[in-house]
Design an enzyme around this catalytic site. Structure first.
Site, mmCIF file in Angstrom:
data_model
loop_
_atom_site.group_PDB
_atom_site.id
_atom_site.type_symbol
_atom_site.label_atom_id
_atom_site.label_comp_id
_atom_site.label_asym_id
_atom_site.label_seq_id
_atom_site.Cartn_x
_atom_site.Cartn_y
_atom_site.Cartn_z
ATOM 1 N N ASP A 98 0.825 -1.217 0.000
ATOM 2 C CA ASP A 98 0.000 0.000 0.000
ATOM 3 C C ASP A 98 0.860 1.270 0.000
ATOM 4 O O ASP A 98 1.799 1.383 0.790
ATOM 5 C CB ASP A 98 -0.897 -0.037 1.253
ATOM 6 C CG ASP A 98 -2.052 0.943 1.164
ATOM 7 O OD1 ASP A 98 -1.868 2.042 0.609
ATOM 8 O OD2 ASP A 98 -3.135 0.602 1.666
ATOM 9 N N THR A 124 -7.111 3.842 -1.290
ATOM 10 C CA THR A 124 -6.782 2.423 -1.173
ATOM 11 C C THR A 124 -7.872 1.487 -1.692
ATOM 12 O O THR A 124 -7.615 0.621 -2.538
ATOM 13 C CB THR A 124 -6.477 2.097 0.306
ATOM 14 O OG1 THR A 124 -5.317 2.833 0.678
ATOM 15 C CG2 THR A 124 -6.218 0.611 0.527
ATOM 16 N N TYR A 158 -9.877 -9.447 8.016
ATOM 17 C CA TYR A 158 -8.885 -8.378 8.100
ATOM 18 C C TYR A 158 -8.474 -8.084 9.540
ATOM 19 O O TYR A 158 -9.308 -7.884 10.416
ATOM 20 C CB TYR A 158 -9.393 -7.088 7.443
ATOM 21 C CG TYR A 158 -8.324 -6.023 7.468
ATOM 22 C CD1 TYR A 158 -7.174 -6.167 6.693
ATOM 23 C CD2 TYR A 158 -8.417 -4.920 8.308
ATOM 24 C CE1 TYR A 158 -6.146 -5.241 6.739
ATOM 25 C CE2 TYR A 158 -7.393 -3.978 8.359
ATOM 26 C CZ TYR A 158 -6.271 -4.151 7.570
ATOM 27 O OH TYR A 158 -5.247 -3.233 7.633
ATOM 28 N N HIS A 168 -1.503 3.267 -4.928
ATOM 29 C CA HIS A 168 -1.361 4.711 -5.123
ATOM 30 C C HIS A 168 -0.033 5.168 -4.549
ATOM 31 O O HIS A 168 0.684 4.388 -3.912
ATOM 32 C CB HIS A 168 -2.517 5.460 -4.452
ATOM 33 C CG HIS A 168 -2.655 5.107 -2.998
ATOM 34 N ND1 HIS A 168 -1.745 5.492 -2.036
ATOM 35 C CD2 HIS A 168 -3.583 4.356 -2.346
ATOM 36 C CE1 HIS A 168 -2.117 5.020 -0.863
ATOM 37 N NE2 HIS A 168 -3.228 4.296 -1.011
HETATM 38 ZN ZN LIG Z 1 -3.458 5.555 2.841
#
Ligand SMILES: [Zn+2]
Length: 461
Positions: A41, A77, A159, A242
């Protein structure tokens, strides 16, 4: 005919001339190799130039390196992780931001939401894999633990950010090793996003520490796959969702200084704010106040959001959106919430992630400057040998990464076609010129015939 064939070749291949050569070098078909998709991420593309990554370098040298990917707007995200596994823009898959409101159901979405309703506008690749008769495995990939289209991934974790990278990788590796029916696996890790938000990407001391750990995790991944006997047999795509921009207390946009909070509801705030005017008859007044609020913030009525953002055709997009310029933060009042942020315009290089690929299907030591992140979906479907669902991606550029495809870029293709056309035209002209100069027995007779049809000149006999 030759010219027509050359033109057909350049048109049908679009931006690249490609040819499929059949099986992989080891004799197995592409579809027999499992595929592992890994996301770190917030791994901004230019971190590759700014920091050293010995393990990743190792991975590249024997595989493919792509400098940057143009991701989807909003550069958050969840929207981007869902675009990677569906090949769709956010407006088409319905995960538009980290906070959403659905006017049809009056539901609200946050990143902790476990309602699969939000994800059901699309079908992620792990569901397609399962619908094709194979199994999938996912370690914390956003959405993989929810019953989307009635399916979670076959093997998955709920998660939990406390589960370490090593644990996630260990489970994924054993699922891949012990269950040969697992064809697709996805692994998600929260860094370097977490550090980027906390310290800002300009904090090189903290970022280099976080990125060293990311690189060590890549080394661990290569080592574990080797130990499991999967290295060299498995196709791996390493990428991200990103990048990250540096924010500052000096770059705040305070909505309270422009408009009263009684006039609007805010669904999401920064760097893309989703605004619902309180009174539907006052939409233009609210828009006008927000539009002139700050020179570093653009306001759009939903219908006027630029087409290039592909962020308009969904009920979950609110009547007014505000987009902050790079590095600016929208707040109602108060102080800076984070030193680093993302979500900005997806044309900004600071928002772009990178990509690396390795495995029997990929070229070795190959380099590409970039393509769209939505193109990864048709690539993965091709590698898995499953049909791609309708998507916004394209296979044209990504196929150049594959060892079984012969590829030349657009400039070379156009150059070859133009060159051949020039040669053919020159040859045709020369041929006509030569023909014109040579003896031509029929010409004088034809001329004489035109001059007088009834001429009985003995020459005509
Ligand atoms: Zn973030």
């Amino acid at each position: 005919m030759l010219i027509r064939r050359l033109l057909w070749l350049s048109v049908c291949c679009g931006l690249a001339v490609c040819e499929h050569n059949g099986n992989d070098t080891d004799g197995e078909t592409t579809a027999t190799h499992p595929l592992l998709l890994v996301s770190f991420d917030g791994f901004r593309a230019d971190y590759l130039k700014m920091y050293s990554f010995p393990h990743l370098q190792n991975f590249f040298s024997d595989g493919v390196r792509v400098d940057h990917l143009t991701n989807v707007f909003t550069t958050k995200t969840f929207p981007n992780h869902y675009s990677l596994v569906t090949g769709l823009y956010a407006e088409s898959h319905g995960i538009l931001a980290s906070r959403m409101y659905d006017p049809q159901t009056n539901k609200t979405f946050t990143i902790g939401s476990d309602d699969p309703y939000w994800w059901d506008e699309a079908t992620p690749i792990w569901v397609s894999v399962q619908n094709s008769g194979y199994k999938s495995a996912a370690a914390m990939w956003p959405g993989s633990d929810l019953k989307i289209q009635n399916h979670t991934a076959t093997h998955f974790f709920h998660y939990n950010p406390k589960v370490t990278f090593k644990e996630r990788l260990g489970n994924l590796t054993s699922w891949l090793k012990n269950d040969p029916e697992v064809r697709f696996a996805a692994l998600y890790w929260e860094e370097p996003d977490r550090t980027g938000h906390m310290y800002g990407p300009d904090n090189t001391a903290e970022m280099s520490k976080a990125l060293r750990e990311v690189d060590d995790n890549i080394g661990l991944l290569m080592e574990q796959l080797q130990q499991a006997g999967l290295w060299g047999r498995i196709n791996i795509i390493l990428t991200s969702d990103h990048g990250m921009a540096q924010c500052s207390q000096e770059r705040l946009i305070k909505l309270d200084s422009c408009i009263s909070r009684t006039e609007y509801l805010v669904v999401d705030l920064t760097p893309v704010a989703a605004i619902i005017p309180q009174n539907s008859t006052a939409v233009s007044r609210v828009f006008s106040l927000l539009n002139k609020c700050h020179p570093h913030m653009k306001a759009y009525m939903k219908a006027d959001i630029p087409e290039r953002l592909h962020y308009k055709h969904n009920d979950r997009i609110q009547p007014i959106i505000l987009v902050a310029d790079e590095g600016w933060t929208i707040i109602q009042n108060g102080s800076l919430p984070r030193l680093g942020d993302h979500g900005y315009d997806n044309s900004l290089p600071s928002m772009h992630p990178f990509l690396a690929a390795h495995g029997p299907a990929f070229r070795k030591g190959y380099h590409l400057s970039g393509f769209n992140s939505i193109d990864i979906y048709p690539l993965m479907c091709h590698l898995l040998g499953i049909p791609a669902l309708p998507n916004n991606g394209s296979f044209v550029k990504v196929r150049c990464m594959l060892v079984n495809e012969t590829c030349a870029d657009l400039a070379v293709t156009v150059g070859v076609v133009i060159g051949v056309l020039i040669v053919l035209t020159t040859l045709t002209c020369l041929f006509r010129l030569m023909k014109g100069r040579g003896p031509s027995p029929s010409r004088p007779f034809a001329r004489l015939q035109l001059q007088d049809d009834d001429d009985d000149d003995p020459l005509l006999d």
